[in-house]
Design a protein around this motif. Structure first.
Motif, PDB file in Angstrom:
ATOM      1  N   THR A 377      40.820  39.124  41.049  1.00  0.00           N
ATOM      2  CA  THR A 377      40.530  38.831  42.295  1.00  0.00           C
ATOM      3  C   THR A 377      38.784  38.416  42.267  1.00  0.00           C
ATOM      4  O   THR A 377      38.502  37.559  43.234  1.00  0.00           O
ATOM      5  N   GLU A 378      37.865  38.820  41.596  1.00  0.00           N
ATOM      6  CA  GLU A 378      36.449  38.591  41.815  1.00  0.00           C
ATOM      7  C   GLU A 378      35.966  37.241  41.279  1.00  0.00           C
ATOM      8  O   GLU A 378      35.095  36.716  42.017  1.00  0.00           O
ATOM      9  N   LEU A 384      44.455  34.969  40.882  1.00  0.00           N
ATOM     10  CA  LEU A 384      45.135  34.905  42.071  1.00  0.00           C
ATOM     11  C   LEU A 384      44.716  34.084  42.882  1.00  0.00           C
ATOM     12  O   LEU A 384      45.238  33.330  43.771  1.00  0.00           O
ATOM     13  N   LYS A 385      43.308  33.495  42.873  1.00  0.00           N
ATOM     14  CA  LYS A 385      42.966  32.376  43.520  1.00  0.00           C
ATOM     15  C   LYS A 385      43.535  31.112  43.229  1.00  0.00           C
ATOM     16  O   LYS A 385      43.756  30.272  43.925  1.00  0.00           O
ATOM     17  N   GLN A 388      46.841  31.267  45.006  1.00  0.00           N
ATOM     18  CA  GLN A 388      46.616  31.133  46.536  1.00  0.00           C
ATOM     19  C   GLN A 388      46.485  29.409  46.813  1.00  0.00           C
ATOM     20  O   GLN A 388      46.763  29.133  47.910  1.00  0.00           O
ATOM     21  N   GLU A 402      47.038  46.078  47.537  1.00  0.00           N
ATOM     22  CA  GLU A 402      46.099  46.757  46.514  1.00  0.00           C
ATOM     23  C   GLU A 402      47.340  47.688  45.452  1.00  0.00           C
ATOM     24  O   GLU A 402      46.846  47.424  44.402  1.00  0.00           O
ATOM     25  N   LEU A 405      47.889  44.915  42.829  1.00  0.00           N
ATOM     26  CA  LEU A 405      47.151  44.792  41.798  1.00  0.00           C
ATOM     27  C   LEU A 405      47.113  45.720  40.688  1.00  0.00           C
ATOM     28  O   LEU A 405      46.876  45.575  39.563  1.00  0.00           O
TER      29      LEU A 405
END
Length: 477
Positions: A377-378, A384-385, A388, A402, A405
């Protein structure tokens, strides 16, 4: 046609000839036989049809003709049925006469790619790495300082008589912990040429496989055949543990210790003749000289079973008495690789001369579940980005709860292949969704749930402006 028009045409023709000569002068001549440039061979001998030959090859040709039994003067005039004698004019059409490397102007000094005033400080380099690489704080700090010192060394190379030594690096870490990704991100941030090569294909010169100098030819290609740019680039040699000395073998170690020996001069700094635009030398490929003095070498490897060597060293004391080390004390130590010493690497099979030319040694930790979730995610280009963004092009919002993940991270840890496992797991679960979404224009949002990852349910599908009950695993094809 008037006399004035004739004079104008002559001037135009002379101008075109001068432009052509000027353009030709920008490039070096190369020997038609050995393919070396004029800077390496000295003054060329010009022959008809625009062919140039160096004095060495010309002398060898004369020696061969004088010592041979064949009358070469009669060879070209012979008419042998079924045998066609080649024509030099035909051959020269297929072999380039000019090497696409610009000449260095006389008195011109090398300019570093990074100006000393513009070299980013270590904390700024680490700050940029933090945006893309999760965890590995010590490794990012070590890389930032080493790169900063290296490019200061390049920028101040000719300023005084105090010569700063190279800060080549050795990265040790389990597979999938981010060694290659760290170097790729670093080269992109610094905007310098980077060549990534694999040590598994390297063998001693003369044997099947890539020779040691091929790593420099890859950097030259990455720099667009610009020698000066390549001489200030970065070479990352992955799987360096595969060239360790072979133990208990009677055969010649052509891909182990001999490769380490061959790389010593390369790591320290030497002039290397490499092919331009090819990975291997042959008669039809031009060669150029690259100096490796200012090339930063970063080596990385997983070093399997190195932890056992470290444990053996740490527990070699007697197992009797109050001060003894327990045999199983380090069995569950996740930071065991951080205790590595040069002695451990020598026992693994790396020769001391090779290790001496890699002064900066640091380790990367294996990935935990929490780090896996952050990797998802970070970072700016997190996996994931990426998905998306793909679904956003279909005007569909993708979300992960959550629980999903942590379920993905748990599966990835079980695979024991590091961050690479994350991509494989997500590809598997996103396949049906990516296939079904374009069928229905009414779908507005998809939420990946823990139940879907664990195989006990399905994703939550929401239509535009309305919610649909959660699907079960059986509802998906």
């Amino acid at each position: 046609m008037s006399e004035q028009d004739k004079n104008n045409i002559e001037k135009v023709g002379e101008g075109q000839v001068e432009d052509t000569k000027k353009h030709e002068d920008e490039y070096e001549k190369i020997c038609f036989v050995c393919r070396r440039p004029e800077t390496a061979t000295g003054k060329m001998i010009d022959l008809p049809n625009g062919i140039s030959i160096c004095s060495d090859c010309m002398q060898k040709s004369f020696d061969a003709m004088m010592n041979g039994q064949v009358d070469y003067s009669q060879l070209m005039n012979m008419n042998i049925p079924g045998v066609q004698i080649f024509n030099m004019a035909d051959m020269e059409q297929h072999v380039p006469k000019k090497q696409k490397i610009k000449k260095k102007k006389e008195g011109e000094e090398k300019k570093p790619l990074i100006d000393i005033q513009n070299i980013p400080a270590p904390h700024k380099i680490k700050g940029k790495l933090d945006e893309y690489v999760v965890g590995q704080e010590y490794a990012k700090k070590a890389v930032s300082v080493a790169v900063y010192n290296h490019y200061k060394r390049v920028a101040t190379d000719t300023m005084d008589e105090i010569e700063i030594e190279k800060s080549n690096m050795l990265m040790i870490g389990p597979t999938g912990c981010g060694k290659t990704y760290l170097v790729k991100t670093l080269a992109r941030l610094l905007d310098v040429p980077l060549a990534i090569t694999d040590a598994t294909s390297l063998t001693e010169a003369g044997y099947i496989g890539d020779d040691i100098e091929s790593v420099v030819s890859k950097l030259l290609a990455a720099a667009g055949n610009d020698v000066e740019k390549a001489e200030q680039g970065i070479i990352f040699i992955d799987e360096i543990d595969k060239i360790a000395k072979k133990k208990n073998t009677n055969q010649r170690d052509v891909s182990g210790e001999s490769v380490q020996q061959g790389m010593l001069k390369l790591l320290e700094g030497s002039d290397v003749e490499v092919p331009v635009g090819a990975n291997s030398k042959n008669a039809m490929v031009p060669l150029t000289t690259v100096n490796t003095k200012n090339i930063l070498f970063i080596c990385g490897g997983a070093f399997p079973d190195l932890d056992k060597i470290i444990k053996e060293r740490l527990t070699k004391q007697s197992s009797i008495g109050f001060g003894a080390e327990l045999k199983d004390r380090y069995n569950k130590d996740q930071t065991i690789l951080e205790k590595v010493t040069t002695e451990d690497l020598r026992n693994f099979g790396m020769i001391p001369e090779f290790l001496g030319r890699l002064p900066v040694v640091f380790t990367l930790r294996g990935l935990s579940e929490e780090m896996m979730v952050k990797i998802l995610t970070e970072p700016k280009n997190a996996i994931l980005k990426q998905y998306q963004k793909l679904l956003a092009l279909d005007e569909v919002k993708l979300a992960f709860d959550e629980g999903a993940l942590f379920a993905i991270a748990k599966k990835a840890v079980e695979k024991d292949t590091g961050a690479r496992a994350l991509r494989a797991i997500i590809e598997e679960f996103m396949l049906d969704i990516m296939f079904e979404i374009p069928k229905d224009d009414n779908i507005g949002q998809v939420t990946i749930t823990k139940e879907y990852i664990e195989g006990t349910g399905g994703p939550l599908i929401m239509l535009r402006g309305q919610e649909v009950p959660r699907l079960t695993g059986a509802d998906l094809p």
